[in-house]
Design a protein around this motif. Sequence first.
Motif, mmCIF file in Angstrom:
data_model
loop_
_atom_site.group_PDB
_atom_site.id
_atom_site.type_symbol
_atom_site.label_atom_id
_atom_site.label_comp_id
_atom_site.label_asym_id
_atom_site.label_seq_id
_atom_site.Cartn_x
_atom_site.Cartn_y
_atom_site.Cartn_z
ATOM 1 N N MET A 1 -7.074 -1.239 -5.805
ATOM 2 C CA MET A 1 -8.243 -0.897 -6.609
ATOM 3 C C MET A 1 -8.340 0.622 -6.749
ATOM 4 O O MET A 1 -8.174 1.359 -5.779
ATOM 5 C CB MET A 1 -9.519 -1.445 -5.955
ATOM 6 N N ILE A 2 -8.583 1.080 -7.958
ATOM 7 C CA ILE A 2 -8.678 2.517 -8.214
ATOM 8 C C ILE A 2 -10.128 2.955 -8.025
ATOM 9 O O ILE A 2 -11.016 2.519 -8.758
ATOM 10 C CB ILE A 2 -8.208 2.858 -9.638
ATOM 11 N N ASP A 3 -10.364 3.816 -7.036
ATOM 12 C CA ASP A 3 -11.721 4.295 -6.788
ATOM 13 C C ASP A 3 -11.857 5.752 -7.229
ATOM 14 O O ASP A 3 -10.903 6.366 -7.728
ATOM 15 C CB ASP A 3 -12.097 4.121 -5.315
ATOM 16 N N MET A 37 -0.361 8.827 -1.039
ATOM 17 C CA MET A 37 -1.464 8.163 -1.737
ATOM 18 C C MET A 37 -1.035 7.750 -3.145
ATOM 19 O O MET A 37 -1.338 6.637 -3.597
ATOM 20 C CB MET A 37 -2.676 9.097 -1.802
ATOM 21 N N ILE A 38 -0.304 8.636 -3.848
ATOM 22 C CA ILE A 38 0.153 8.326 -5.205
ATOM 23 C C ILE A 38 1.130 7.154 -5.184
ATOM 24 O O ILE A 38 1.042 6.222 -5.995
ATOM 25 C CB ILE A 38 0.812 9.568 -5.838
ATOM 26 N N HIS A 43 2.145 1.415 -6.228
ATOM 27 C CA HIS A 43 2.664 0.152 -5.680
ATOM 28 C C HIS A 43 1.593 -0.933 -5.732
ATOM 29 O O HIS A 43 1.862 -2.073 -6.146
ATOM 30 C CB HIS A 43 3.134 0.370 -4.240
ATOM 31 N N ASP A 44 0.368 -0.589 -5.327
ATOM 32 C CA ASP A 44 -0.707 -1.583 -5.288
ATOM 33 C C ASP A 44 -1.097 -2.056 -6.685
ATOM 34 O O ASP A 44 -1.412 -3.240 -6.885
ATOM 35 C CB ASP A 44 -1.938 -1.000 -4.587
ATOM 36 N N ASN A 48 3.469 2.496 -13.035
ATOM 37 C CA ASN A 48 3.747 3.904 -12.769
ATOM 38 C C ASN A 48 2.761 4.784 -13.526
ATOM 39 O O ASN A 48 2.529 4.599 -14.727
ATOM 40 C CB ASN A 48 5.174 4.265 -13.191
ATOM 41 N N LEU A 49 2.209 5.757 -12.819
ATOM 42 C CA LEU A 49 1.300 6.715 -13.443
ATOM 43 C C LEU A 49 2.037 7.976 -13.881
ATOM 44 O O LEU A 49 1.642 8.614 -14.859
ATOM 45 C CB LEU A 49 0.186 7.105 -12.460
#
Length: 319
Positions: A1-3, A37-38, A43-44, A48-49
């Motif tokens: 989840m992106i917080d 963290m990146i 992965h989660d 790819n960002l």
Amino acid sequence: MIDIQKLMYLHAIVENNFNITTAANKLFISQPALSQMISTLEHDEDFNLFVRHKGRICGLTYIGQKLYHESVPLLRHYHSMINQLENLKAKQKENYAIAASPLLFNSFLLDLIQELRDNFPSVTFSFIEIDADRAKQRLSNRHYNFALLDDPLIDTADNCLFSDVLTKSVYTAFLSRNHPLKERLVLNWKEISQYPIAVPSGLFPTARLIADSIHRFNRNPFIALESISWEVHRNCLLKDSNVISILPKFISDAINPSDKTKIITKEINDSPFWYIKLFRSTIKCNTLIEAEIHHFILSYLKKDNSSAHFTGISSHNGL
């Protein structure tokens, strides 16, 4: 989840030209921690960002660009909210000044002082005893936040100040048990004017209503004493059995039990009404904490307009 925190990391990397070391320093974390963290985020989320060249981040993928641009207003709103909260915390540390006319200070504020300090522990309060005219002037200049004052009118024609009516009151006669009128159930102004009168001083603005009431009978009252101290009125009544003290009705409930064997009270027919109000200088409070304090004071003082609220008066020198 992106917080929010992960979005802040993403923005830090982009805004520092994809230099992980510089971004980590700006974020006050280590470079390996930011890199980990990146990698964990990608992965989660299973996408790819970042575009990588020979293992080094050099740009954003399409998904990364989309996430970055869409999150700009979100982070802007987040930082704005944090700034507002910090400003509110700073405001809470300010001093809030609450004034009251001398008679009302002991009658109302003494119990309220500790309640305010208990309910707003991060706020510094100043409590000032001052006459009504100076209190209103300093309210207008924003030297005070609130002032508890008596007012002969329910609606005050003052463009600079706003007020909330807390309660209304009347005057009561206090007499020695040896006074010639001791057998009367209710007194009138005409017979009161035949005796020396003790009244609150001019620091209590509605005291002039007493003289106005007597003047209606074409009488000139003999004002033997002007004072806002109950002890002074008490001593005067005990020393001169002809004196009648005219004081707010709630004072009668604050007399020491021992004094009730020597001093009696009588209702006054056609005693004028007057009002106790909480004044402020603006129609709306300037900050959230000021609004909360305003609401608390109103709720506390309105919850019990009965005499039980004023029982602490007798232990103090003032009324």
